[in-house]
Design an enzyme around this catalytic site. Structure first.
Site, short mmCIF file in Angstrom:
data_model
loop_
_atom_site.label_atom_id
_atom_site.label_comp_id
_atom_site.label_asym_id
_atom_site.label_seq_id
_atom_site.Cartn_x
_atom_site.Cartn_y
_atom_site.Cartn_z
N ALA A 13 -14.08 38.63 -9.30
CA ALA A 13 -15.37 39.31 -9.42
C ALA A 13 -15.98 39.10 -10.80
O ALA A 13 -17.17 38.79 -10.93
CB ALA A 13 -15.20 40.80 -9.13
N GLU A 34 -10.48 39.80 -20.94
CA GLU A 34 -9.37 39.78 -19.99
C GLU A 34 -8.11 40.22 -20.74
O GLU A 34 -7.77 39.66 -21.77
CB GLU A 34 -9.20 38.37 -19.41
CG GLU A 34 -7.91 38.11 -18.67
CD GLU A 34 -7.61 39.09 -17.55
OE1 GLU A 34 -8.54 39.42 -16.78
OE2 GLU A 34 -6.45 39.57 -17.46
N SER A 40 -8.80 33.98 -13.47
CA SER A 40 -9.21 33.25 -12.28
C SER A 40 -8.05 32.65 -11.49
O SER A 40 -8.04 31.48 -11.18
CB SER A 40 -10.15 32.12 -12.74
OG SER A 40 -10.72 31.50 -11.65
N CYS A 44 -3.75 35.15 -3.51
CA CYS A 44 -3.37 34.85 -2.13
C CYS A 44 -2.53 33.59 -2.02
O CYS A 44 -1.91 33.34 -1.00
CB CYS A 44 -4.61 34.69 -1.26
SG CYS A 44 -5.61 36.17 -1.26
N ARG A 71 -19.36 26.84 -19.43
CA ARG A 71 -20.46 27.56 -18.77
C ARG A 71 -21.22 28.45 -19.75
O ARG A 71 -22.15 29.14 -19.36
CB ARG A 71 -19.91 28.41 -17.62
CG ARG A 71 -19.37 27.56 -16.49
CD ARG A 71 -18.82 28.40 -15.34
NE ARG A 71 -18.30 27.52 -14.31
CZ ARG A 71 -17.86 27.91 -13.13
NH1 ARG A 71 -17.88 29.21 -12.82
NH2 ARG A 71 -17.40 27.06 -12.26
N ASP A 305 -11.67 44.48 -6.52
CA ASP A 305 -10.65 45.38 -5.98
C ASP A 305 -10.68 46.78 -6.58
O ASP A 305 -9.99 47.67 -6.09
CB ASP A 305 -9.26 44.78 -6.18
CG ASP A 305 -9.02 43.53 -5.35
OD1 ASP A 305 -9.93 43.13 -4.61
OD2 ASP A 305 -7.92 42.97 -5.45
N TYR A 449 -16.18 25.73 24.80
CA TYR A 449 -15.11 25.41 25.75
C TYR A 449 -14.87 23.91 25.76
O TYR A 449 -15.80 23.12 25.95
CB TYR A 449 -15.48 25.86 27.17
CG TYR A 449 -14.78 25.11 28.28
CD1 TYR A 449 -13.38 24.99 28.26
CD2 TYR A 449 -15.48 24.50 29.31
CE1 TYR A 449 -12.72 24.28 29.25
CE2 TYR A 449 -14.83 23.80 30.31
CZ TYR A 449 -13.45 23.68 30.27
OH TYR A 449 -12.80 22.97 31.25
N TRP A 457 -12.83 30.54 29.56
CA TRP A 457 -13.05 31.87 29.00
C TRP A 457 -12.15 32.02 27.78
O TRP A 457 -10.93 32.16 27.91
CB TRP A 457 -12.72 32.96 30.04
CG TRP A 457 -13.58 32.90 31.26
CD1 TRP A 457 -13.29 32.27 32.44
CD2 TRP A 457 -14.89 33.48 31.43
NE1 TRP A 457 -14.33 32.43 33.32
CE2 TRP A 457 -15.32 33.16 32.74
CE3 TRP A 457 -15.73 34.23 30.61
CZ2 TRP A 457 -16.57 33.58 33.25
CZ3 TRP A 457 -16.96 34.64 31.12
CH2 TRP A 457 -17.37 34.31 32.41
#
Lengths: 477, 477
Positions: A13, A34, A40, A44, A71, A305, A449, A457
């Site tokens: 974020a 930080e 960064s 996961c 940046r 979070d 399908y 289905w």
């Protein structure tokens, strides 16, 4: 010249906000503090690094400090923000060279979450790991690596050296215990089993991954057991024991000798920094925000979070700490701060999980108590249907649960599990939730399908058909 | 006692309608006439049967005549309906025992589609196949099977014997030509290559699978060429030549010796039966219906590949002959006829295709001319993004094109291609189309993220972000 945009926290974020703000308003000073030396990094991805599918620690970093510099962002690692003074609009910072104050024009709290500490004795023993920091992740991988396979490059990054020598030199463990059967527990079970460890998984409740509901929980249980994980459901760990290093797990059922313990019992919003600032919190304990990510205090935003978000289905605030919504909210706040207001978006609570070869997904409100609390009268149906045409190789049984409101037929949420492209199918339901679709509308969707990918289905359509039948029966009685 | 429900055509739409009507209203007499001896067979599975991935011809049949009987449906195979008299409410039928009249209370036209005959000489030569009937499909498989691998069981079904002796006894072909680069052409290229045939594919236009647009067409081209298919795009076949049996293909570029030719240049609605009955047709040539599947003539319904349907995006009638919508429309009409009116549903034009390992999908309006005709001002962007987190093994480049209306930002359609779960992702866009979502709304969807299944920003979200930027730039200029 306006005061700087100050960001607390250099992960998803925080850096999304800083980057977007700087891109939209290059003149604006943007400062990121930080606390750790890591920025960064992909939480996961950690289990797959431990497993060995991801080669190097550095692969988990999506941005290096140099890239952040390029940046035009003023990044300070190893700088902890100690306090926020909203009256004076400044923060107090502790860095390697001591403490100082930094004033802000806009402030973003992006302090993330912290791993819950298990309320059991012994979690401070050596060889007890969590999966929430890069250092412990690196140590765990080193511990699992046989000395003759040790590869230094697995622990290198562009900018941080991780000392894992102690673990690399030790004999690899043969028995692991996992405390907690959530995402981290299930993913780490895969990592441990793939390295041949005897693996014990302890979970207080009767099923793993409670947010995915009973039907998915049941399939994950079966998958874990087929993969040789010793599952101890309905079993609380009383204590971790050992002399300096953990060597056993104690439960009411007895004692299990282990070489390491992984604790993954959940996370909580990391909000201590702003507790006495007048910033309000939601019932979840996370920071309350409005649709632009603004807290209840002027010029202070929160994202990721540590913050709540509006739930698509209920319209109420909810805390669902996940990566996409953190990135998106950060990006939106960066744009808003730069003068072009952008909503942070809502959450549907979409999540997916790989449990060995089983793919699981969930979205929306699937828990009946939560649905009732939001004013709905929930009804659910669970079906199992093929993922492909029955005659096509690779057709896999796919379990779908759909939950709807009895009165209106509105879809409230759903879960899915199966071995063939099941997880990604949850996106269809997430999209339907965003549009407040009814179960009948879902049943009439023109989905794909073709024999290799779906039966005529799709399992989602089968589930909608069955649930719609149940809703109709109720109305006609 | 009401007159019977008569159904013309014993495939997806017809048998779905008959079954549903009989289930809802067991007293109603339901009669199905099927011209051929085959019912309820999966067109879409034929290429995989020829390839050998589907073991037996019988696997392609989803219902046997016995099962239809058990449902209480009065099924007559080898019975061709010759004419319909809407005044008298009867049909004239030709069966093995001669001609007779059958009166109806409700009539369903479910005559499907027919393969287009190529406007070239020589299509009547032996060893020129289409992929539209079970017999020719079985013959083609037999032809491709080496005599020493011949397995009679591959040609057996529960109820029809197929004589393929002639083809089983012949030497297998070594060179095949495919006329047409649509679904069938691409799928059959896979079947031929997997059996080791030198395979030539001829397509008039510059790209294969035109309904999937340029970006997907480009990737399919590359995939075909990597798989060793000799692609002749922009090349019309002038004639097929041979003495009784086809032995070469003639184009402006020269002559190609072949052992067999597969013609798959498309299909057309099969509507000859009702041409002089007062039933109206749409511009597409298919039967015009209302939202309950009713034709313009009292008590006569139409469903499946012979009928139009309302397009979700344009609201106009469109002809998109595909399996799910045929089944769904049939089922809805069965319910309506049984006294409980049910809309047949709309079509989004969702389709997926497997081209070797490449998965392709499309939905909605992607062709600019079609979009303009429907009153939109189309804008498109194409992106390529990873299917998983960059560090996770199996991450595959996924190409997404989104099309939107410039003025409103409404999503009009999209396409996707990639080797990792790309096809099934199209369902997310199909669902978004059903809700008239804008590109901004798509960009804000809470889609799934986990390293094995998706990067933080799913390729669909990346595409929405880029297209939204383009739309914004246009507005601010």
């Amino acid at each position: 010249m306006s005061q700087p945009f100050v960001v607390v926290g250099g992960d998803a974020a925080g850096l999304s906000a800083a980057s977007k703000c700087k891109r939209e308003d290059p003149e604006r000073e943007v400062i990121v503090y930080e606390k750790s030396e890591w920025i960064s990094y992909a939480h996961c991805g950690m289990p797959y690094y431990v497993k060995g599918e991801v080669d190097s620690l550095g692969d988990l970093l999506s941005l290096s400090p140099r890239e952040v510099d390029e940046r035009g962002i003023d990044l300070h690692r190893n700088h902890e923000v100690l306090s926020v003074d909203p009256e004076e609009q400044h923060v107090r910072v502790h860095g390697p060279d001591g403490e100082f104050e930094q004033s802000y024009g806009d402030l973003l709290i992006a302090t993330g979450a912290r791993a819950l500490v298990a309320p059991i004795e012994g979690t401070d023993l050596a060889d007890v790991f969590t999966m929430h920091h890069m250092h412990s992740t690196a140590q765990l991988r080193a511990f699992l690596t046989p000395p003759d396979e040790a590869d230094e490059s697995a622990f290198e990054t562009d900018y941080v050296d991780v000392d894992v020598t102690e673990y690399l030199d030790r004999e690899p463990p043969t028995t692991a215990a996992i405390v907690g059967g959530g995402y981290v527990g299930v993913e780490m079970a895969e990592a441990f089993r793939s390295r041949g460890l005897e693996t014990h998984l302890y979970q207080r409740s009767d099923r793993p991954v409670p947010p995915f509901g009973d039907a998915v929980g049941q399939r994950v249980s079966e998958t874990l057991e087929e993969a040789g994980v010793e599952c101890h459901f309905g079993t609380a760990v009383n204590s971790l024991e050992g002399n300096g290093r953990v060597d056993r797990v104690e439960t009411d059922d007895g004692s299990q000798a282990v070489d390491l313990v992984l604790v993954g019992i959940g996370i909580r919003p990391n909000t201590q920094l702003v507790e006495d600032t007048g910033i309000e919190f939601g019932d979840s304990g996370a920071i309350r925000i409005d649709e632009y990510g603004r807290t209840t205090v002027e010029s202070v935003y929160a994202a990721g979070d540590c913050a709540e978000k509006t739930h698509t289905v209920t319209g109420d605030p909810a805390w669902v700490p996940l990566g996409l919504t953190a990135n998106r909210a950060g990006r939106a706040i960066g744009q808003t701060v730069a003068g072009d207001p952008e909503p942070v978006g809502e959450i549907a609570g979409t999540a997916v999980l790989k449990a060995f070869e089983l793919e699981c997904g969930r979205t929306g409100i699937t828990d009946f108590d939560a649905a009732r609390e939001a004013g709905f009268d929930p009804v659910a149906e669970t079906i199992t249907a093929g993922s492909r045409s029955g005659y096509y190789p690779g057709n896999a049984e796919t379990t779908v649960t759909l939950v709807a409101d009895r009165e209106t037929g509105q879809l409230l949420g759903g879960t899915i599990a199966g071995e063939d492209r099941a997880a990604i199918r949850i996106n269809t339901l997430a999209t339907a939730l965003e549009s407040d679709m009814t179960v009948s509308e879902v049943e009439r969707l023109d989905l794909a399908y073709a024999p290799p990918f779906s039966p005529v289905w799709d399992p989602l359509l089968v589930a909608a058909k069955v649930l719609r039948g149940t809703l109709s029966d109720w109305r006609s009685n």
